[in-house]
Design a protein around this motif. Structure first.
Motif, PDB file in Angstrom:
ATOM      1  N   TRP A 198       4.057  10.505  -6.620  1.00 29.69           N
ATOM      2  CA  TRP A 198       4.593   9.085  -6.972  1.00 29.69           C
ATOM      3  C   TRP A 198       5.820   9.045  -7.323  1.00 29.69           C
ATOM      4  CZ3 TRP A 198       6.086   7.788 -11.995  1.00 29.69           C
ATOM      5  CH2 TRP A 198       6.231   6.521 -12.308  1.00 29.69           C
ATOM      6  N   VAL A 199       6.372  10.113  -7.980  1.00 30.15           N
ATOM      7  CA  VAL A 199       7.867  10.299  -8.402  1.00 30.15           C
ATOM      8  C   VAL A 199       8.628  10.329  -7.194  1.00 30.15           C
ATOM      9  CG1 VAL A 199       9.453  11.396  -9.832  1.00 30.15           C
ATOM     10  CG2 VAL A 199       7.197  11.103 -10.895  1.00 30.15           C
ATOM     11  N   ASP A 200       8.284  11.519  -6.410  1.00 31.75           N
ATOM     12  CA  ASP A 200       8.826  11.718  -5.230  1.00 31.75           C
ATOM     13  C   ASP A 200       9.193  10.390  -4.458  1.00 31.75           C
ATOM     14  OD1 ASP A 200      10.067  12.838  -2.948  1.00 31.75           O
ATOM     15  OD2 ASP A 200       8.371  13.972  -2.535  1.00 31.75           O
ATOM     16  N   PHE A 201       7.889   9.680  -4.100  1.00 31.49           N
ATOM     17  CA  PHE A 201       8.005   8.386  -3.268  1.00 31.49           C
ATOM     18  C   PHE A 201       8.987   7.393  -3.907  1.00 31.49           C
ATOM     19  CE2 PHE A 201       5.891   4.148  -2.754  1.00 31.49           C
ATOM     20  CZ  PHE A 201       6.402   4.157  -1.479  1.00 31.49           C
ATOM     21  N   ASN A 202       9.074   7.248  -5.366  1.00 29.51           N
ATOM     22  CA  ASN A 202       9.889   6.128  -5.831  1.00 29.51           C
ATOM     23  C   ASN A 202      11.424   6.760  -5.791  1.00 29.51           C
ATOM     24  OD1 ASN A 202       7.888   4.402  -6.941  1.00 29.51           O
ATOM     25  ND2 ASN A 202       7.524   5.516  -8.484  1.00 29.51           N
ATOM     26  N   GLN A 203      11.787   8.082  -5.891  1.00 24.84           N
ATOM     27  CA  GLN A 203      13.195   8.106  -5.357  1.00 24.84           C
ATOM     28  C   GLN A 203      13.538   7.918  -4.087  1.00 24.84           C
ATOM     29  OE1 GLN A 203      15.085  10.872  -3.827  1.00 24.84           O
ATOM     30  NE2 GLN A 203      13.327  11.957  -2.904  1.00 24.84           N
ATOM     31  N   ILE A 251      10.898  13.739  10.312  1.00 22.58           N
ATOM     32  CA  ILE A 251      11.291  14.899  10.327  1.00 22.58           C
ATOM     33  C   ILE A 251      10.294  15.977   9.938  1.00 22.58           C
ATOM     34  CG2 ILE A 251      13.064  16.366   8.985  1.00 22.58           C
ATOM     35  CD1 ILE A 251      13.426  12.756   8.968  1.00 22.58           C
ATOM     36  N   LEU A 252       9.733  16.855  11.052  1.00 27.31           N
ATOM     37  CA  LEU A 252       8.733  17.416  10.943  1.00 27.31           C
ATOM     38  C   LEU A 252       8.873  18.507   9.781  1.00 27.31           C
ATOM     39  CD1 LEU A 252       7.752  17.876  14.736  1.00 27.31           C
ATOM     40  CD2 LEU A 252       6.996  16.262  13.026  1.00 27.31           C
ATOM     41  N   ASN A 253      10.063  19.279   9.517  1.00 29.56           N
ATOM     42  CA  ASN A 253       9.995  20.215   8.601  1.00 29.56           C
ATOM     43  C   ASN A 253      11.048  19.606   7.387  1.00 29.56           C
ATOM     44  OD1 ASN A 253      12.331  19.985  10.359  1.00 29.56           O
ATOM     45  ND2 ASN A 253      12.846  22.455   9.985  1.00 29.56           N
ATOM     46  N   ASN A 254      10.994  18.368   7.232  1.00 26.11           N
ATOM     47  CA  ASN A 254      11.529  17.780   6.111  1.00 26.11           C
ATOM     48  C   ASN A 254      11.599  18.447   4.841  1.00 26.11           C
ATOM     49  OD1 ASN A 254      13.424  15.865   5.102  1.00 26.11           O
ATOM     50  ND2 ASN A 254      11.940  14.067   5.264  1.00 26.11           N
ATOM     51  N   PRO A 255      12.287  19.132   4.057  1.00 21.98           N
ATOM     52  CA  PRO A 255      12.063  20.023   3.068  1.00 21.98           C
ATOM     53  C   PRO A 255      11.134  19.514   1.973  1.00 21.98           C
ATOM     54  CG  PRO A 255      14.634  19.959   3.838  1.00 21.98           C
ATOM     55  CD  PRO A 255      13.651  19.039   4.430  1.00 21.98           C
ATOM     56  N   ASN A 256      10.232  20.316   1.754  1.00 24.91           N
ATOM     57  CA  ASN A 256       9.288  19.920   0.769  1.00 24.91           C
ATOM     58  C   ASN A 256       9.888  20.403  -0.772  1.00 24.91           C
ATOM     59  OD1 ASN A 256       7.343  19.745  -1.147  1.00 24.91           O
ATOM     60  ND2 ASN A 256       5.440  20.604   0.195  1.00 24.91           N
ATOM     61  N   ILE A 257      10.148  19.257  -1.405  1.00 24.74           N
ATOM     62  CA  ILE A 257      10.851  19.545  -2.709  1.00 24.74           C
ATOM     63  C   ILE A 257       9.911  20.138  -3.821  1.00 24.74           C
ATOM     64  CG2 ILE A 257      12.096  17.320  -2.249  1.00 24.74           C
ATOM     65  CD1 ILE A 257      10.478  16.182  -4.847  1.00 24.74           C
ATOM     66  N   ASN A 258       8.611  20.498  -3.441  1.00 26.92           N
ATOM     67  CA  ASN A 258       7.794  21.321  -4.311  1.00 26.92           C
ATOM     68  C   ASN A 258       7.760  22.786  -4.069  1.00 26.92           C
ATOM     69  OD1 ASN A 258       6.734  18.564  -5.752  1.00 26.92           O
ATOM     70  ND2 ASN A 258       5.995  18.190  -3.634  1.00 26.92           N
ATOM     71  N   ARG A 259       8.540  23.245  -3.005  1.00 22.78           N
ATOM     72  CA  ARG A 259       8.415  24.645  -2.449  1.00 22.78           C
ATOM     73  C   ARG A 259       9.378  25.108  -3.515  1.00 22.78           C
ATOM     74  NH1 ARG A 259       5.463  26.951   0.999  1.00 22.78           N
ATOM     75  NH2 ARG A 259       3.990  25.817   2.192  1.00 22.78           N
ATOM     76  N   ASN A 270       0.687  -1.192   0.066  1.00 22.06           N
ATOM     77  CA  ASN A 270       0.148   0.065   0.002  1.00 22.06           C
ATOM     78  C   ASN A 270       0.785   1.225  -0.002  1.00 22.06           C
ATOM     79  OD1 ASN A 270       0.325   0.965   3.172  1.00 22.06           O
ATOM     80  ND2 ASN A 270       0.099  -1.139   3.230  1.00 22.06           N
ATOM     81  N   TYR A 271       0.723   2.186  -1.035  1.00 21.60           N
ATOM     82  CA  TYR A 271       1.284   3.333  -1.078  1.00 21.60           C
ATOM     83  C   TYR A 271       0.489   4.605  -0.940  1.00 21.60           C
ATOM     84  CZ  TYR A 271       4.530  -0.110  -3.373  1.00 21.60           C
ATOM     85  OH  TYR A 271       5.225  -1.010  -3.767  1.00 21.60           O
ATOM     86  N   PRO A 272       1.434   5.612  -0.629  1.00 19.49           N
ATOM     87  CA  PRO A 272       0.908   6.972  -0.001  1.00 19.49           C
ATOM     88  C   PRO A 272       0.526   8.075  -0.917  1.00 19.49           C
ATOM     89  CG  PRO A 272       3.087   7.097   0.448  1.00 19.49           C
ATOM     90  CD  PRO A 272       2.898   5.833  -0.288  1.00 19.49           C
ATOM     91  N   TYR A 273       1.115   7.865  -2.088  1.00 14.79           N
ATOM     92  CA  TYR A 273       0.748   9.245  -3.156  1.00 14.79           C
ATOM     93  C   TYR A 273      -0.516   9.366  -3.544  1.00 14.79           C
ATOM     94  CZ  TYR A 273       1.915   5.148  -6.067  1.00 14.79           C
ATOM     95  OH  TYR A 273       1.831   3.879  -6.757  1.00 14.79           O
ATOM     96  N   LYS A 274      -0.884  10.544  -3.782  1.00 18.82           N
ATOM     97  CA  LYS A 274      -2.203  10.823  -4.573  1.00 18.82           C
ATOM     98  C   LYS A 274      -1.925  11.750  -5.877  1.00 18.82           C
ATOM     99  CE  LYS A 274      -3.235  13.713  -1.244  1.00 18.82           C
ATOM    100  NZ  LYS A 274      -1.675  13.723  -0.588  1.00 18.82           N
ATOM    101  N   THR A 275      -0.782  11.886  -6.256  1.00 20.78           N
ATOM    102  CA  THR A 275      -0.526  12.710  -7.308  1.00 20.78           C
ATOM    103  C   THR A 275       0.643  12.017  -8.144  1.00 20.78           C
ATOM    104  OG1 THR A 275       0.738  14.386  -6.719  1.00 20.78           O
ATOM    105  CG2 THR A 275      -1.544  14.921  -6.371  1.00 20.78           C
ATOM    106  N   VAL A 276       0.727  12.274  -9.472  1.00 27.08           N
ATOM    107  CA  VAL A 276       2.079  11.789 -10.238  1.00 27.08           C
ATOM    108  C   VAL A 276       3.174  12.370  -9.508  1.00 27.08           C
ATOM    109  CG1 VAL A 276       3.204  11.732 -12.496  1.00 27.08           C
ATOM    110  CG2 VAL A 276       0.855  11.483 -12.476  1.00 27.08           C
ATOM    111  N   ARG A 277       3.385  13.487  -9.164  1.00 30.01           N
ATOM    112  CA  ARG A 277       4.468  14.366  -8.644  1.00 30.01           C
ATOM    113  C   ARG A 277       5.048  13.515  -7.403  1.00 30.01           C
ATOM    114  NH1 ARG A 277       8.674  17.789  -9.763  1.00 30.01           N
ATOM    115  NH2 ARG A 277       9.058  18.902  -8.012  1.00 30.01           N
TER     116      ARG A 277
END
Length: 302
Positions: free
Chosen positions: A36-41, A131-139, A27-34
């Protein structure tokens, strides 16, 4: 890449013969393609590092050689998933090998069910370090990631960053040089994901949580009270002091240092952990740290 993984699974099944496990349900957590790619890396990081960690400890050179032929391909997958995420695809000079317990800790929460008769694994499952403020790669400005954990899709170790942030703050929609993070050969970003001296806010689970297939594994730790944060990247395992602020909460500051020349010790998709001592370990004997790990996490350093 899916075909490559199917081929790797066939190789392992052929080597194990009748002892090869049957396919499990994930079971995987992603909701968008973006996402999904982040999860895979992130997934390919622990998949790769987990094999590098034990391959040189194998008695069979023949098996080690076959595994190296597969995991070198997964290393390319990790690179391209980072590139698809708009991250630097060649961000480190060395990839760390991780103990099997680290890789199993990161994988197990994503397995819902395994068929009856599946061999039980002996590797330890550590509590999760979030990590509560793990950098959001989308910002556009990753340092604007809130300190409350709200910009991670969930609370499992390798859950991706949320992608549904406002258009003005989302780097995917930016045209300016240094601000766009769409898939590309590479990007120079004006603001890095993280940096030496960054305050990193942490929260960790107590041991005793049921995880893995059929919730049949229990997280454990043999460590005492957490005192340090260990950062596993490049050739090093580096420590920074932990400041405890409450029950299972605290913070540290991202350390500074270099391997060779200007090659920073903290970079890439990397493992971090809480420990009760700052034990000296080498890339070959990282498993000596396992009895001292309180909780394990994954940090987006760059």
């Amino acid at each position: 890449m899916a075909d490559q993984e199917a081929g790797h699974a066939t190789l392992l099944s052929n080597m194990l013969g009748e002892a090869a496990p049957k396919q499990c349900v994930y079971n995987y957590p992603y909701k968008t393609v973006r996402e999904w790619v982040d999860f895979n890396q992130r997934v390919t990081r622990y998949g790769e590092s987990g094999v590098w960690g034990f391959i040189s400890h194998l008695d069979s050179r023949e098996v080690a050689n076959l595994l190296s032929l597969s995991i070198s391909t997964e290393a390319r997958q990790q690179l391209i998933f980072r590139q698809m995420s708009g991250l630097s695809p060649m961000n480190v000079w060395f990839e760390n090998g991780w103990p099997q317990s680290w890789a199993w800790t990161m994988l197990a929460p994503y397995i819902s069910y395994c068929p009856e008769g599946t061999t039980r694994l002996a590797w330890q499952n550590f509590p999760t370090l979030q990590i509560l403020n793990n950098p959001n790669i989308n910002r556009v400005s990753p340092n604007d990631t809130p300190n409350d954990g709200s910009e991670t899709v969930g609370k499992r170790i390798t859950d991706p960053s949320v992608s549904d942030i406002s258009k003005d703050e989302n780097c995917l929609n930016q045209d300016a040089i240094g601000k766009n993070c769409a898939p590309a050969i590479a990007h120079n970003r004006s603001e890095p994901l993280s940096y030496p001296g960054k305050q990193v806010f942490l929260e960790w689970e107590a041991p005793g949580k049921s995880v893995g297939p059929n919730n049949s594994y229990i997280t454990t730790t043999a460590a005492g009270e957490p005192k340090f944060v260990g950062w596993s990247s490049q050739l090093n395992l580096t420590y920074s002091p932990l400041t405890v602020t409450g029950e299972n909460t605290g913070y540290t500051y991202q350390p500074e240092g270099f391997v060779y020349d200007d090659d920073g010790i903290i970079n890439g998709t990397m493992a971090i952990m809480l420990t009760d001592i700052d034990l000296f370990v080498t890339p070959f004997n990282l498993s000596m740290l396992n009895p001292h790990i309180v909780a394990l996490g994954l940090y987006m350093a760059g």
